[in-house]
Design an enzyme around this catalytic site. Structure first.
Site, PDB file in Angstrom:
ATOM      1  CE  LYS A   1      -1.903  -0.896   3.699  1.00 38.18           C
ATOM      2  NZ  LYS A   1      -1.547  -2.460   4.093  1.00 38.18           N
TER       3      LYS A   1
ATOM      4  NE  ARG B   1       7.473  -2.485   6.148  1.00 40.27           N
ATOM      5  CZ  ARG B   1       6.263  -2.358   6.155  1.00 40.27           C
ATOM      6  NH1 ARG B   1       5.814  -1.931   4.844  1.00 40.27           N
ATOM      7  NH2 ARG B   1       5.067  -2.123   7.393  1.00 40.27           N
TER       8      ARG B   1
ATOM      9  NE  ARG C   1       6.294   0.069  10.058  1.00 42.65           N
ATOM     10  CZ  ARG C   1       5.400  -0.464   9.610  1.00 42.65           C
ATOM     11  NH1 ARG C   1       4.959   0.568   8.733  1.00 42.65           N
ATOM     12  NH2 ARG C   1       4.052  -0.650  10.273  1.00 42.65           N
TER      13      ARG C   1
ATOM     14  NE  ARG D   1       2.576  -5.170  11.676  1.00 42.35           N
ATOM     15  CZ  ARG D   1       3.233  -5.059  10.518  1.00 42.35           C
ATOM     16  NH1 ARG D   1       4.615  -5.517  10.959  1.00 42.35           N
ATOM     17  NH2 ARG D   1       3.566  -4.083   9.306  1.00 42.35           N
TER      18      ARG D   1
HETATM   19  P1  ADP Z   1       0.975  -1.940   8.067  1.00 46.86           P
HETATM   20  O1  ADP Z   1       0.210  -1.938   7.096  1.00 46.86           O
HETATM   21  O2  ADP Z   1       2.162  -2.236   7.096  1.00 46.86           O
HETATM   22  O3  ADP Z   1       1.066  -3.053   8.835  1.00 46.86           O
HETATM   23  P2  ADP Z   1       0.669   1.136   8.930  1.00 46.86           P
HETATM   24  O4  ADP Z   1       1.909   2.352   8.458  1.00 46.86           O
HETATM   25  O5  ADP Z   1      -0.866   0.974   7.951  1.00 46.86           O
HETATM   26  O6  ADP Z   1       1.666  -0.245   8.125  1.00 46.86           O
HETATM   27  O7  ADP Z   1       0.283   0.645  10.307  1.00 46.86           O
HETATM   28  C1  ADP Z   1       1.207   0.253  11.592  1.00 46.86           C
HETATM   29  C2  ADP Z   1       0.060  -0.330  12.731  1.00 46.86           C
HETATM   30  O8  ADP Z   1      -0.474   1.552  12.908  1.00 46.86           O
HETATM   31  C3  ADP Z   1      -0.795  -1.302  12.900  1.00 46.86           C
HETATM   32  O9  ADP Z   1      -0.717  -1.990  13.230  1.00 46.86           O
HETATM   33  C4  ADP Z   1      -2.025  -0.524  13.975  1.00 46.86           C
HETATM   34  O10 ADP Z   1      -1.665  -0.649  15.068  1.00 46.86           O
HETATM   35  C5  ADP Z   1      -1.790   1.226  13.813  1.00 46.86           C
HETATM   36  N1  ADP Z   1      -2.867   1.221  12.535  1.00 46.86           N
HETATM   37  C6  ADP Z   1      -2.591   1.797  11.415  1.00 46.86           C
HETATM   38  N2  ADP Z   1      -3.646   2.516  11.229  1.00 46.86           N
HETATM   39  C7  ADP Z   1      -4.912   2.087  11.952  1.00 46.86           C
HETATM   40  C8  ADP Z   1      -6.367   2.006  11.982  1.00 46.86           C
HETATM   41  N3  ADP Z   1      -6.908   2.795  11.005  1.00 46.86           N
HETATM   42  N4  ADP Z   1      -7.148   1.373  12.633  1.00 46.86           N
HETATM   43  C9  ADP Z   1      -6.330   0.819  13.835  1.00 46.86           C
HETATM   44  N5  ADP Z   1      -4.724   0.640  14.136  1.00 46.86           N
HETATM   45  C10 ADP Z   1      -3.834   1.899  12.639  1.00 46.86           C
END
Ligand code: ADP
Length: 193
Positions: free
Chosen positions: A14, A128, A134, A146
């Site tokens: 994404k 990554r 991260r 996750r």
């Molecule tokens: P990835 O898609 O690799 O998991 P993100 O950067 O989108 O990475 O998300 C990292 C973390 O941030 C998630 O594991 C979650 O804890 C939190 N997070 C991100 N977006 C949301 C959301 N829309 N609702 C709840 N938690 C979120």
């Protein structure tokens, strides 16, 4: 306005595809993951509250991310459209987003859902983790958590938008340019703004 959701499990690409799509279509990128990480970096109360969930690979509570997205929408009144990346991640978030957009006289045009096998996701995330800095990408247990959250809570978001006939599945493995081409094609069919 043309608003789209780039949907898919962690590691589905994404972030990579978002960067390209926003520059091609002039959209404002709203990534809740990026917004949360910048709150953490700024040591804000919101960031501190979110960090404990993120460190465990759990979703941050709905009200926290919805409030964050609501402010981001208000702060970008000049945007031609938004690309939502990593949001909505629950049906409650999807309902809230629909309401917020509705209040602004707009809506989601399309949900592009990237499909990647679980084996490939784990490989990409661990890879990554070697360079991203991260902490949630380094530990295989957190990665599994996750993906578990995605299956338990987030996959249903696609069903929510299917009701409105807005979901298009795109194969997310292989050449990055080819995947970008497939995504662009789907947007071009619908983007008549
Ligand atoms: P990835 O898609 O690799 O998991 P993100 O950067 O989108 O990475 O998300 C990292 C973390 O941030 C998630 O594991 C979650 O804890 C939190 N997070 C991100 N977006 C949301 C959301 N829309 N609702 C709840 N938690 C979120």
């Amino acid at each position: 306005m043309f608003n789209l959701i780039l949907f898919g499990p962690p590691g589905s690409g994404k972030g990579t595809q978002s960067e390209r799509l926003i520059s091609k279509y002039g959209l404002k990128h709203l990534s809740t993951g990026d917004l949360l990480r910048s709150e953490i970096a700024g040591q804000t109360p919101l960031g501190l509250a979110a960090k404990s969930f993120m460190d465990k690979g759990q979703l941050v509570p709905d009200e926290v991310v919805i409030e964050m997205i609501s402010s981001a929408l208000d702060n970008n009144p000049q945007a031609h459209g938004f690309l939502f990346d990593g949001f909505p991640r629950t049906t409650a978030q999807a309902e809230a987003l629909d309401k917020l957009l509705n209040q602004k006289g707009t809506s989601i045009a399309i949900v592009l859902a990237l499909q990647v096998s679980q084996e490939e996701l784990i490989k990409r995330l661990l890879n990554r983790g070697l360079t991203s800095g991260r902490s949630d990408d380094v530990n295989e247990e957190i990665i599994a958590a996750r993906i578990g959250e995605y299956e338990k809570k987030t996959a249903a978001v696609a069903d929510y938008y299917k009701k409105y006939d807005k979901v298009v599945f795109v194969h997310g493995e292989g050449d990055v340019d080819e995947i970008f081409g497939s995504l662009s094609k789907e947007i071009d069919i619908r983007d008549r703004a």
